[in-house]
Design a protein around this motif. Sequence first.
Motif, short mmCIF file in Angstrom:
data_model
loop_
_atom_site.label_atom_id
_atom_site.label_comp_id
_atom_site.label_asym_id
_atom_site.label_seq_id
_atom_site.Cartn_x
_atom_site.Cartn_y
_atom_site.Cartn_z
N SER A 63 0.97 -1.22 0.00
CA SER A 63 0.19 0.00 -0.05
C SER A 63 0.65 1.23 -0.05
O SER A 63 2.02 1.06 0.35
N ILE A 64 0.37 2.22 -0.44
CA ILE A 64 0.92 3.65 -0.27
C ILE A 64 0.67 3.81 1.18
O ILE A 64 -0.28 3.52 1.70
N VAL A 65 1.42 4.61 1.68
CA VAL A 65 1.39 5.20 3.17
C VAL A 65 1.81 6.55 3.00
O VAL A 65 2.52 7.11 2.38
N TYR A 108 -8.76 -0.92 -3.59
CA TYR A 108 -7.71 -0.51 -3.71
C TYR A 108 -6.92 -1.74 -3.75
O TYR A 108 -5.99 -1.86 -4.42
N GLN A 109 -7.18 -2.52 -2.86
CA GLN A 109 -6.39 -3.95 -2.58
C GLN A 109 -6.38 -4.73 -3.99
O GLN A 109 -5.52 -5.35 -4.19
N LEU A 110 -7.44 -4.67 -4.70
CA LEU A 110 -7.73 -5.56 -5.84
C LEU A 110 -6.77 -4.89 -7.06
O LEU A 110 -5.92 -5.85 -7.65
N PHE A 111 -6.60 -3.66 -6.98
CA PHE A 111 -5.84 -2.97 -7.96
C PHE A 111 -4.34 -3.23 -7.84
O PHE A 111 -3.49 -3.51 -8.46
N ALA A 112 -4.08 -3.10 -6.38
CA ALA A 112 -2.72 -3.09 -5.92
C ALA A 112 -1.98 -4.61 -6.04
O ALA A 112 -0.98 -4.82 -6.64
#
Length: 141
Positions: A63-65, A108-112
């Motif tokens: 993930s971006i943080v 987001y998780q699916l894309f990541a």
Amino acid sequence: MQTVTKESHGIVFFDGECNFCNGWVKFIYRRDRQGVFKFASLQSPAAQRILLQFNHRLERIDSIVLVEEGKYYTESTAVLRILKRLDGPIKYVYFFKIIPASFRDRAYQLFAKKRYAYFGRRYECELPSKELRERFVDCED
């Protein structure tokens, strides 16, 4: 150890091996005329030092943080908070904050999970332009 205070810039931590993520940093940079954000790859010593303050483990980060005002944010919340502070109409995407984080984060998780397949991966961090490099936390050490 660098501490993050309320007076600090926001720091965007990104996957330095991800082509999409490197493009995302350039996108932010071009729309951040005020210089609100600094950057560091998640693979950098700066990320290790700073995120340790939040007990954030980097072994399996996908993930971006965003670290700002003494707090850290991940996934869709980080993206929306970044967009909110950029110049231009893109800041209005923050409206999507009304969607529950569980739904936003799932997307987001699916894309990541597929980002390397869609955009490719590099095994060395990209060397940014001199102007952009000045906004990297690593370059201050």
